[in-house]
Enzyme design. Structure first.
Site, PDB file in Angstrom:
ATOM      1  N   ASP A   1       0.875  -1.175   0.000  1.00 16.19           N
ATOM      2  CA  ASP A   1       0.000   0.000   0.000  1.00 16.19           C
ATOM      3  C   ASP A   1       0.913   1.226   0.000  1.00 16.19           C
ATOM      4  O   ASP A   1       1.381   1.646   1.058  1.00 16.19           O
ATOM      5  CB  ASP A   1      -0.908  -0.020   1.226  1.00 16.19           C
ATOM      6  CG  ASP A   1      -1.856   1.174   1.263  1.00 16.19           C
ATOM      7  OD1 ASP A   1      -2.348   1.574   0.194  1.00 16.19           O
ATOM      8  OD2 ASP A   1      -2.091   1.709   2.367  1.00 16.19           O
TER       9      ASP A   1
ATOM     10  N   GLU B   1      -1.688  -1.543  -4.956  1.00 16.65           N
ATOM     11  CA  GLU B   1      -2.919  -0.816  -5.261  1.00 16.65           C
ATOM     12  C   GLU B   1      -2.709   0.080  -6.479  1.00 16.65           C
ATOM     13  O   GLU B   1      -1.673   0.743  -6.606  1.00 16.65           O
ATOM     14  CB  GLU B   1      -3.341   0.035  -4.058  1.00 16.65           C
ATOM     15  CG  GLU B   1      -4.676   0.712  -4.246  1.00 16.65           C
ATOM     16  CD  GLU B   1      -5.164   1.426  -2.993  1.00 16.65           C
ATOM     17  OE1 GLU B   1      -6.159   2.144  -3.103  1.00 16.65           O
ATOM     18  OE2 GLU B   1      -4.552   1.263  -1.918  1.00 16.65           O
TER      19      GLU B   1
ATOM     20  N   ASP C   1      -2.429   1.045   7.441  1.00 14.33           N
ATOM     21  CA  ASP C   1      -1.710   0.884   6.173  1.00 14.33           C
ATOM     22  C   ASP C   1      -1.253  -0.560   5.978  1.00 14.33           C
ATOM     23  O   ASP C   1      -1.265  -1.077   4.864  1.00 14.33           O
ATOM     24  CB  ASP C   1      -0.510   1.836   6.115  1.00 14.33           C
ATOM     25  CG  ASP C   1      -0.950   3.287   6.159  1.00 14.33           C
ATOM     26  OD1 ASP C   1      -1.472   3.777   5.148  1.00 14.33           O
ATOM     27  OD2 ASP C   1      -0.777   3.927   7.211  1.00 14.33           O
TER      28      ASP C   1
END
Length: 197
Positions: A30, A89, A161
């Site tokens: 991430d 992502e 996160d």
């Protein structure tokens, strides 16, 4: 210098239970210019097992120095955990152009780092990740944390996160077993899905 955090989270249940050798190790990333989350799972058949998660926190300083810290931190994670597959992502359109640019640069740094380690990278949209893990594409961070904790049978919730990175790794695991397409068509995953509680 960057701060490399690895969280020690135990799985609930019998830790002495023998598990077969992992079929595939997946690293989820991430990206962020200040905090980059990572999550590592082993996928045995269709069952995910928690390995590690944490954050790479960059120090204050010029952007190029923070990007170098992200690169070094991810290199350390790859060297330590030796993933077979990596997922990240996909970039989304942010309201603030400056934030979007910095996020894109952090993501680009992660992509170059992983490519330099000779690993392939899969990309997933934020909505797709939320849909795969929670059953709702519009889920918030707390819902993602809750479901990651439940799916991986963790004794406590990972940092936000790190939880997002674990969700990315889980999404890649779903995609590898053809479960991702099934979850995105019907809105909610059917109760026959083996990762849901």
């Amino acid at each position: 210098m960057f701060l490399f955090e690895q969280f020690a989270i135990n799985r609930e249940g019998d830790m002495d239970e023998k598990q077969p050798a992992p079929a595939i190790r997946i690293l989820g990333i991430d990206p962020g210019s200040r905090i980059t989350g990572y999550g590592v799972i082993d996928l045995v058949g269709v069952k995910p097992h928690y390995v590690a998660s944490g954050c790479i926190r960059t120090t204050d300083g010029p952007l190029e120095q923070r990007l170098a810290q992200i690169y070094a931190g991810l290199s350390e994670v790859v060297g330590l955990h030796r993933p077979d597959a990596v997922a990240i992502e996909r970039v989304f359109m942010a309201k603030n152009p400056d934030s979007a640019l910095k996020l894109g640069q952090a993501r680009g740094t992660a992509l170059v780092c992983i490519a330099n380690h000779g690993l392939n990278i899969a990309e997933y949209a934020a909505r797709q990740i939320k849909q795969a893990v929670t059953g709702q594409g519009g889920a918030d961070k707390s819902q993602v944390q809750h479901m990651v904790t439940a799916i991986l049978q963790l004794s406590s919730a990972p940092q936000a996160d790190a939880a997002d990175a674990l969700a990315i790794a889980l999404t890649h695991g779903y995609a590898g077993h053809g479960l991702l397409a099934a979850t995105s068509k019907g809105g909610r995953r059917r109760s026959t899905g083996r990762w849901r509680l």
